[in-house]
Write a protein that holds these residues in place. Structure first.
Motif, short mmCIF file in Angstrom:
data_model
loop_
_atom_site.label_atom_id
_atom_site.label_comp_id
_atom_site.label_asym_id
_atom_site.label_seq_id
_atom_site.Cartn_x
_atom_site.Cartn_y
_atom_site.Cartn_z
N TYR A 62 0.86 -1.16 0.12
CA TYR A 62 0.04 0.13 -0.16
C TYR A 62 0.78 1.32 0.02
CZ TYR A 62 -3.68 3.26 1.54
OH TYR A 62 -4.44 4.28 1.80
N THR B 206 1.26 3.56 3.09
CA THR B 206 1.51 3.09 4.51
C THR B 206 2.04 3.91 5.35
OG1 THR B 206 1.56 0.64 3.71
CG2 THR B 206 2.79 1.22 5.66
N ALA C 208 -8.64 -5.25 -1.19
CA ALA C 208 -7.22 -5.73 -2.08
C ALA C 208 -7.53 -6.70 -2.72
CB ALA C 208 -6.23 -5.86 -0.90
N ALA D 297 -3.45 -3.57 -2.07
CA ALA D 297 -4.49 -2.73 -1.65
C ALA D 297 -4.93 -1.89 -2.86
CB ALA D 297 -4.09 -2.01 -0.47
#
Length: 330
Positions: free
Chosen positions: A278, A281, A294, A313
């Protein structure tokens, strides 16, 4: 019982280190240990040139016939008290019988770590641990002796449920083992000693949905099934809720959305989850609850040290905590 139940030739052990492979067979009283060993010893594939030594540490309703064992090159010895099962006793048996292989039917009430960590005669080594389970009494033992069953299963190579019927929640039994020991092989036999195929069982969520919606109470089932049957999920979108576990690297573009699982008791908790790629993050907060949407991938990750599930994701948004953080596997 199929031939692959005990495969001494498959054990990857350096020949110059192990002279006598030891097979540890354990399980609660009347769980089918004796029947399993009797059957295995009588099979042609189990024959070796040197004698097999069977060490029995408990007596059940079924007993061994030493004369029948001899027909299959197996010598028999009993150890009736835990205090008798010592390094010195094993050395004595090694010198007396000179076995090429040892089977130990072990009483789990004596403590699994005690036998796993016991000093063995030179050249002896445990190469396989097998747990037998009477499916008809499994739930009772789980309720009353769960910690002991976890102890038996934690390092087992195989757990074999016998006397199974189709109306039993066998998929739940399997998941209860997998959460303790994910690499363990779990086998089910019916009352005729025929294998039962669990791949026919259905999931509590719709696998054809897009995305596959994983309810809070089903996260544990999803976690186990994703590893066992990745073909059901790879390439599909899933949506579930988890708590954020981040890398120490503040710039890492991945995190682990997961949940707490109780493997034995309230003091034996572990965080379970899979890596999620991701880009945002760094903006997530450690420990916060998120809902993840995801696509499921399967690839090698250094964190796993092998191939495994990876989430890619498309959306990660804040979420309320579930009614219970604790994961269930049934």
């Amino acid at each position: 019982m199929p031939e692959e139940y005990v495969t001494p030739d498959d054990a990857v052990i350096p020949e110059n280190e192990v002279r006598v492979p030891v097979y540890l067979i354990t399980g609660f009283l009347e769980s089918g240990k004796t029947s399993f060993i009797d059957f295995t010893i009588a099979q042609d594939y189990f024959e070796i040139d040197d004698p097999t030594l069977l060490i029995n540490t408990e007596e059940g309703e079924e007993t061994y016939d030493p004369r029948e064992l001899l027909k299959h090159g197996t010598l028999y010895a009993e150890v009736q008290e835990k205090e008798e099962l010592t390094y010195e006793k094993l050395v004595e048996l090694d010198k007396k019988y000179k076995p090429g292989r040892v089977l130990i039917e072990y009483n789990p009430l004596w403590g699994i770590p005690d036998i796993e960590n016991m000093k063995m005669p030179e050249g002896w080594a445990i190469v396989q641990e097998i747990v037998t389970v009477d499916a008809a009494t499994f739930q009772i033992y789980q309720q009353n002796m769960k910690s002991l069953f976890v102890e038996m299963s934690r390092n087992a190579d195989m757990v074999m449920f016998n006397r199974c019927t189709k109306d039993m929640p066998l998929a739940n039994y399997r998941r209860s083992i997998k959460v303790v020991n994910q690499g363990c092989e779990v086998i089910f036999e019916d009352t005729d000693q025929e294998m039962i195929d669990l791949f026919e069982d259905s999931m509590p969520y719709e696998l054809d949905a897009d995305p596959i919606q994983i309810d809070d109470v089903d996260y544990g089932i999803f976690y186990i099934d994703l590893t066992d049957h990745p073909d059901r999920y790879v390439g599909k979108n899933v949506r579930f809720k988890g708590r954020v576990l981040k890398s120490r690297n503040d710039k890492a573009k991945f995190f682990v959305p997961g949940r707490q699982a109780m493997t034995c008791c309230a003091d034996d908790m572990q965080f379970i989850g899979y890596i999620c790629m991701y880009e945002q993050t760094p903006n997530l907060k450690m420990g916060e609850w998120v809902e993840v949407t995801a696509k499921v991938d399967w690839r090698y990750m250094n964190n796993y040290k092998e191939e495994g599930p990876v989430f890619i994701a498309s959306e990660v948004r804040p979420a309320e905590a579930p009614a219970s953080d604790l994961v269930y596997f049934s």
